[in-house]
Design an enzyme around this catalytic site. Structure first.
Site, PDB file in Angstrom:
ATOM      1  N   PRO A 400       0.826  -1.220   0.000  1.00 16.73           N
ATOM      2  CA  PRO A 400       0.000   0.000   0.000  1.00 16.73           C
ATOM      3  C   PRO A 400       0.856   1.264   0.000  1.00 16.73           C
ATOM      4  O   PRO A 400       1.935   1.311   0.606  1.00 16.73           O
ATOM      5  CB  PRO A 400      -0.806  -0.115   1.304  1.00 16.73           C
ATOM      6  CG  PRO A 400      -0.756  -1.561   1.678  1.00 16.73           C
ATOM      7  CD  PRO A 400       0.558  -2.073   1.180  1.00 16.73           C
ATOM      8  N   SER A 720      14.420 -18.145   4.413  1.00 17.08           N
ATOM      9  CA  SER A 720      15.608 -17.320   4.215  1.00 17.08           C
ATOM     10  C   SER A 720      16.469 -17.170   5.465  1.00 17.08           C
ATOM     11  O   SER A 720      17.569 -16.641   5.389  1.00 17.08           O
ATOM     12  CB  SER A 720      15.196 -15.932   3.708  1.00 17.08           C
ATOM     13  OG  SER A 720      14.380 -15.273   4.654  1.00 17.08           O
ATOM     14  N   LYS A 763      15.887  -6.333   1.955  1.00 20.67           N
ATOM     15  CA  LYS A 763      16.683  -6.847   3.063  1.00 20.67           C
ATOM     16  C   LYS A 763      18.016  -6.108   3.192  1.00 20.67           C
ATOM     17  O   LYS A 763      18.430  -5.737   4.301  1.00 20.67           O
ATOM     18  CB  LYS A 763      16.933  -8.348   2.875  1.00 20.67           C
ATOM     19  CG  LYS A 763      15.685  -9.204   3.034  1.00 20.67           C
ATOM     20  CD  LYS A 763      15.984 -10.663   2.760  1.00 20.67           C
ATOM     21  CE  LYS A 763      14.725 -11.518   2.908  1.00 20.67           C
ATOM     22  NZ  LYS A 763      14.996 -12.941   2.615  1.00 20.67           N
TER      23      LYS A 763
END
Length: 841
Positions: A400, A720, A763
């Site tokens: 958003p 991950s 990241k």
């Protein structure tokens, strides 16, 4: 079925279930859903269906009646808001003991048998039974049911007690009355009470029939009044006082000007004829008039003039949006293709109308005589419409607040088209897309046709906002209805249920937006071209705030540039410590809060102007709402730094591992999901199978190992964190410290391979924000580094790796990796066991 059993309790609100009766039930309360799931786990699928004493949301054992019905779950359908199921009553029962287990109520119930007070051959009892059957048949017929259906249902039950329950199940009674009948065990008394209620309902139906007859007589008077009024209007028209047919003529004239297809024209003319025949005061007249008004207001032959200047479009996109380079490139590519197609079409049309083309046409008979088949169809005409000429339907996917909707607006502005937006969030009915048939009271067109009516042109930019929020219900699946709308091979004849005639949507440019692409059905997603929007980095957010948000909020709050200014560090403070999002909506709200507080001070003459700095932000907004993670101050044994990504952006996290006396078990905490737990177990297996190469003594595996990921209140999942967990685990077992200035991400296998993951850009930016400049990523993710901003790429030291040994050599202190071996200190490679598996290629 045994007399005494323990089964889940199904509390019923305003419903009483009788033995032998099947009734549909809607379930949505968590306790009820858990009770149903518990019953479904048992082959018998039995529940104790019992009415609540009061219609309340939360229910306990004290809020239930003692006597209910043992019921069997039949058909079941799961939905977005709960379940729809069929319950078939089996037997009366009494709850002996009710407890709560596993989040739902469980009852020990005792089956109850009927108590016949007299012999069933007694004349009085037989008369009572026959009277009830007769009156029940009469009630069914008065209710409008076919006689054969009523007789089939009633004759299907011979036993008097069961027959009384069957009739009671279909009576229109309140909960108290139905519960009283359920608790009546004596068969003769039950039949007597049911008969009283049947007689009462028959009397009510007779009264309704009498009222209906009176209304019919009054309606006859109303029809006479309408007839007299029509005569009066005729007289007035003869006198020149009123042109009754004028408005219909105006409507017909508007419809005649429309370029309608032949079938649509026939339908419109037929409805116009009906409108002229019937009176204006009838309800049908209003329905027809409304339908024709909708047809007249649709853009059947109205188009916006299209501008396809790629340079101008680029200027508009740059003026309206900061960054989003990949998105802008894709939009400009789309516009460039449309511009070239339009130019080619114009050249072909001009060539076809030239004198040279006419000469070629004149020579066509000679060519056919030379041997060309006169009936042959050109290859272009024999094929379906050229797929390459159809406009792709763009799907903007991203978190958003990143500019998906505003980019669609800019596309419309750049092309000179009208812009229409409809929100599909929460749409659960097919009629939202296709409309309602005109036979329904209050019918109206679907959102697509209403949007076209609002646009007033055949070629608007049509935004389908929040397409991933579509729901489903018993009224149909709106996503399936959209398949025709978004298919270029079909949408040239889209038929709305209300119109009942095809409408051409082929010139509409559809753009859809979504937050989560996995929520979009596959067939619908296959019709769209995905354009991904990633979140903004901090530098971009500050620039957007300076160029767009601050001027907008300054104007919205009645301030001038001289009265309030925002310094760069102040905006960075708002970004880092008062908002956490991928977009800039919350940032704009916080800037608005600052502007309102400043406006209050200026309006009260406390100050004349104000410069917003970081300390001023803290003074106006109070303590920061967020405290971002920062890198550890020192190296530690058993603590490794990982990276994660959410729709709000990337950040770092810590994985802690510790050993303790035990039985060699692995303990995992921190609200870890199944995938994350599997990553920890894979790291544990890797450490055990390579203990010698990792310098881990066998005694360490007799101890328990506890792996914890802090922020335990937040659920976590994904593969991950695999190499992070493995590093923390090996550090704890070997006693080696992990570098505090390095962060890592990547999936690990049992063989020690490091596999690719997602969200690399976010990241790495999160690690950079936390003060870490050295990162480890999978080798397969190395191409993702091209997505990083140039400034961030310069500040980062990135180590792409393929094997876990490389990770450990980078992350653990005083460890090297050479020829597939981990070397601790000054070890010689010839004296060390290799990490590589002989099965690796």
């Amino acid at each position: 079925m045994t007399d005494r059993m323990t089964i889940p309790v199904l509390p019923l609100r305003d419903v009483v279930l009788f033995p032998g009766v099947t009734t549909p039930i809607g379930a949505g309360r968590p306790m009820t859903l858990k009770a149903i799931e518990a019953a479904l786990a048992d082959p018998e699928k039995l529940v104790f269906a019992v009415a609540q004493k009061e219609n309340v949301e939360a229910v306990s054992a004290d809020g239930l009646h003692t006597i209910g019905t043992i019921a069997r779950i039949g058909q079941l359908q799961r939905g977005m808001s709960g379940m729809q199921l069929l319950l078939h009553g089996e037997r009366r029962a009494m709850a002996l003991h009710v407890t709560e287990e596993g989040g739902h109520l469980v009852a020990v119930v005792q089956g109850l048998d009927d108590l016949p007070a007299v012999d069933e051959s007694d004349p009085g009892f037989v008369a009572l039974h026959r009277e009830l059957r007769s009156r029940a048949a009469e009630l069914g017929q008065k209710s409008g049911l076919p006689e054969e259906v009523v007789q089939q249902v009633l004759n299907g039950v011979e036993e008097p007690g069961r027959f009384g329950d069957l009739v009671a199940g279909y009576l229109d009674l309140d909960t108290v009355g139905r519960q009283a009948l359920l608790e009546t065990l004596a068969v003769d008394e039950r039949l007597r009470r049911v008969l009283v209620h049947v007689q009462r309902q028959i009397a009510v139906l007779d009264a309704q029939e009498e009222i209906k007859s009176q209304v019919q007589e009054e309606l006859g008077d109303r029809q006479r009044e309408i007839y007299l009024r029509e005569q009066l209007k005729t007289i007035r028209r003869e006198l020149g006082d009123e042109d009754e047919a004028g408005d219909v003529d105006d409507l017909e004239m508007r419809l005649e000007e429309l370029d309608l297809p032949e079938e649509s024209r026939k339908e419109v003319n037929r409805e116009l004829s009906r409108l002229r025949r019937i009176g204006r005061e009838t309800m049908e007249s209003q329905v027809i008039r409304t339908f024709l008004e909708h047809v007249a207001e649709l853009p059947w032959n109205s188009r916006s003039e299209e501008h396809l200047d790629v340079a101008e479009a680029s200027r508009i996109l740059d003026a309206d949006h900061y960054a989003l380079g990949d998105v802008k490139d894709r939009v400009l590519e789309f516009l460039a293709v449309r511009a070239l197609r339009a130019k080619r079409d114009a050249e072909e049309k001009e060539a076809a109308e030239s004198p040279a083309a006419a000469q070629v046409d004149a020579s066509a008979p000679d060519e056919r005589a030379a041997g060309t088949d006169a009936n042959a169809v050109p290859a272009e005409a024999a094929l379906p419409a050229d797929e390459t000429r159809r406009s792709p339907i763009l799907l903007f996917v991203g978190p958003p607040g990143v500019g998906k909707t505003s980019v669609a607006k800019s596309i419309a502005r750049a092309m000179g088209r009208k812009y229409i937006r409809i929100s599909l969030g929460g749409a659960r009915d097919e009629a939202d897309i296709r409309g309602h048939r005109r036979t329904y009271v209050g019918a109206m067109p679907g959102r697509i046709i209403q949007g076209m009516k609002q646009a007033g042109t055949r070629n608007p930019v049509f935004l389908l906002d929040e397409i991933d929020k579509l729901g489903t219900s018993f009224q149909g699946d709106p996503a399936s209805a959209l398949l025709e709308v978004l298919d270029p091979a079909q949408n040239d004849s889209f038929t709305d249920h209300y119109l009942g005639m095809p409408f051409d949507l082929s010139e509409v440019m559809f753009v859809a937006t979504a937050n989560f692409i996995q929520n979009i059905p596959g067939p619908l997603l296959d019709r769209m071209e995905v354009v991904e929007f990633s979140g903004y980095i901090e530098v971009e957010k500050v620039a957007i705030a300076e160029q767009y948000l601050v001027p907008r909020q300054r104007e919205a709050n009645g301030l001038t540039a001289e009265q309030i200014t925002f310094a760069g560090p102040a905006l960075l403070e708002l970004v880092q410590r008062y908002t956490r999002e991928s977009g800039v909506r919350q940032l704009e709200r916080e800037i608005g809060r600052v502007a309102r507080k400043a406006a209050r001070k200026i309006a009260a003459s406390e100050i004349e102007n104000i410069d917003i700095t970081a300390p001023v932000v803290r003074e106006l907004l109070g303590r920061p709402k967020l405290h971002p993670e920062e890198k550890s101050a020192t190296d530690q044994v058993g603590t490794a730094t990982g990276m994660y990504y959410t729709p709000q952006g990337g950040d770092i996290m810590f994985v802690e591992a510790s050993t303790m006396r035990g039985k060699g078990e692995l303990v995992l905490t921190g609200q870890l999901g199944d995938v994350m737990k599997e990553s920890a177990r894979a790291a544990w297996t890797y450490a055990r199978s390579h203990a010698a190469a990792l310098h881990i003594s066998d005694e360490m595996f007799d101890r328990d190992v506890h792996i914890h990921v802090p922020a335990g209140a937040i659920p976590k999942d994904g593969p991950s964190a695999g190499i992070t967990m493995a590093t923390a685990l090996v550090s704890s077992l070997s006693g080696r410290e992990v570098r505090h200035d390095i962060a890592m991400t990547g999936e690990v296998t049992l063989r020690g391979r490091v596999l690719a993951i997602g969200g690399v850009k976010e990241k790495l930016l999160g690690a950079l924000r936390a003060g870490i400049t050295t990162v480890i990523i999978p080798k397969a993710n190395e191409p993702d580094l091209d997505d990083l901003p140039a400034e961030a790429r310069k500040r980062l030291e990135v180590h792409p790796v393929e094997e876990l040994g490389e990770v450990l050599a980078l992350a653990l202190r005083d460890v090297r990796y050479s020829e597939g071996k981990l070397l601790f200190g000054d070890e010689n490679p010839r004296d060390v066991v290799a990490l590589r598996s002989p099965f690796r290629h």
